[in-house]
Design an enzyme around this catalytic site. Sequence first.
Site, PDB file in Angstrom:
ATOM      1  N   ASP A  48    -156.586  46.172  14.376  1.00 30.34           N
ATOM      2  CA  ASP A  48    -157.284  45.117  13.648  1.00 30.34           C
ATOM      3  C   ASP A  48    -158.739  45.508  13.384  1.00 30.34           C
ATOM      4  OD1 ASP A  48    -158.247  44.839  16.226  1.00 30.34           O
ATOM      5  OD2 ASP A  48    -157.726  42.728  16.438  1.00 30.34           O
ATOM      6  N   SER A  49    -159.132  46.697  13.856  1.00 24.15           N
ATOM      7  CA  SER A  49    -160.420  47.268  13.471  1.00 24.15           C
ATOM      8  C   SER A  49    -160.507  47.509  11.967  1.00 24.15           C
ATOM      9  CB  SER A  49    -160.667  48.586  14.212  1.00 24.15           C
ATOM     10  OG  SER A  49    -159.562  49.467  14.089  1.00 24.15           O
ATOM     11  N   ASP A  87    -151.519  46.077  15.821  1.00 21.34           N
ATOM     12  CA  ASP A  87    -152.250  45.055  16.580  1.00 21.34           C
ATOM     13  C   ASP A  87    -151.748  43.652  16.268  1.00 21.34           C
ATOM     14  OD1 ASP A  87    -154.162  45.773  18.472  1.00 21.34           O
ATOM     15  OD2 ASP A  87    -155.588  46.408  16.950  1.00 21.34           O
ATOM     16  N   LYS A 117    -149.658  45.842  19.924  1.00 23.59           N
ATOM     17  CA  LYS A 117    -150.746  45.906  20.906  1.00 23.59           C
ATOM     18  C   LYS A 117    -151.378  44.533  21.058  1.00 23.59           C
ATOM     19  CE  LYS A 117    -154.859  47.929  20.120  1.00 23.59           C
ATOM     20  NZ  LYS A 117    -155.837  46.859  20.467  1.00 23.59           N
ATOM     21  N   GLU A 119    -154.592  42.341  23.237  1.00 22.57           N
ATOM     22  CA  GLU A 119    -155.805  42.401  24.049  1.00 22.57           C
ATOM     23  C   GLU A 119    -155.752  41.331  25.136  1.00 22.57           C
ATOM     24  OE1 GLU A 119    -159.320  42.066  21.706  1.00 22.57           O
ATOM     25  OE2 GLU A 119    -158.786  43.698  20.349  1.00 22.57           O
ATOM     26  N   GLU A 186    -160.954  50.282  26.872  1.00 26.11           N
ATOM     27  CA  GLU A 186    -162.053  50.448  25.923  1.00 26.11           C
ATOM     28  C   GLU A 186    -163.402  50.163  26.579  1.00 26.11           C
ATOM     29  OE1 GLU A 186    -163.620  49.093  21.481  1.00 26.11           O
ATOM     30  OE2 GLU A 186    -161.662  48.410  22.192  1.00 26.11           O
TER      31      GLU A 186
END
Length: 309
Positions: A48-49, A87, A117, A119, A186
């Site tokens: 999602d970057s 993501d 993925k 978070e 990260e």
Amino acid sequence: MAAKKPLNVVKIRKMKEQNERLTMITAYDYPSAKLAEEAGVDIILVGDSLGNVVLGYDSTIPVTLDDMVYHSRATARGAGNTFIVADMPFMTYHGSTDETLRGVRRLMQEGHAHAVKMEGGLEIAAAVKSIVQSGVPVLGHIGLTPQSVNTIGGYRVQGKDAADAKRLMDEAKALEAAGAFAVVLELVAEETAAAISRELSIPTIGIGAGRECDGQVLVFHDVVKYASPYMEKRFVKTFADVGSQIRGGIEDYVNEVKNGAFPAENHVFKADEGVSESLDSLYGGGRSEEATQQNAPSASDKEKVGTQG
């Protein structure tokens, strides 16, 4: 280069056992994914970057599930022989299990990802377990979690003191117990990341987390310096500078069009002999005299701009 076979979660875990480092890079479209696959990366992350580096947002929070499906599908078309992780974007896995699984289904069926993925740590362990039990591999992500940047005090290194290091260890273990096949660390202090990597049976993939992780991940645009202006980051190494080359190439194109150097003789296509004369005879060899006179500047116009008659 011979076509490679994509990894799977069993092979990924095996790589940790054999002390073989994992390589992961982000990609968000067909050409970048194709280049990454040709370069031999193990895993492509449709992160999602893309909100920051492709869509121009100042964070990942505005990225939608539709955005992720669209970019994951394009990436999959470019890297058919690479393991692709997509993501789960902001707030798509904190509601009901049914809602979470609907998002997962879209990324897998429409986005053609091989895994998702997520978070977070302890707070998402139950969601991770539900997804894994549904048959979908999950990559965990702890440390600096950009989707939670507003609650963790900004972009700062995690796990620097004993209490925070223990928190990260507990989160990593919770993700492992929930069935995650690997965990991204990260912006984590190297010593903490090393301890987590030793403790877990699943691989750790670091970004700004030091040298002892089982693999590394970087953003495509950081690796090749594809941004303007480019912001240097301590934990990133750039391996090429395509941004400057692209800018320089476009500047050369603009200049050559302006001065008439492009297109040149070798860029044009010729008609059959006699076509030009035939068109001239039919249409008077260009604009008619009447049209030319109508568009010519008048005497008063010449005087206004100081033109001599």
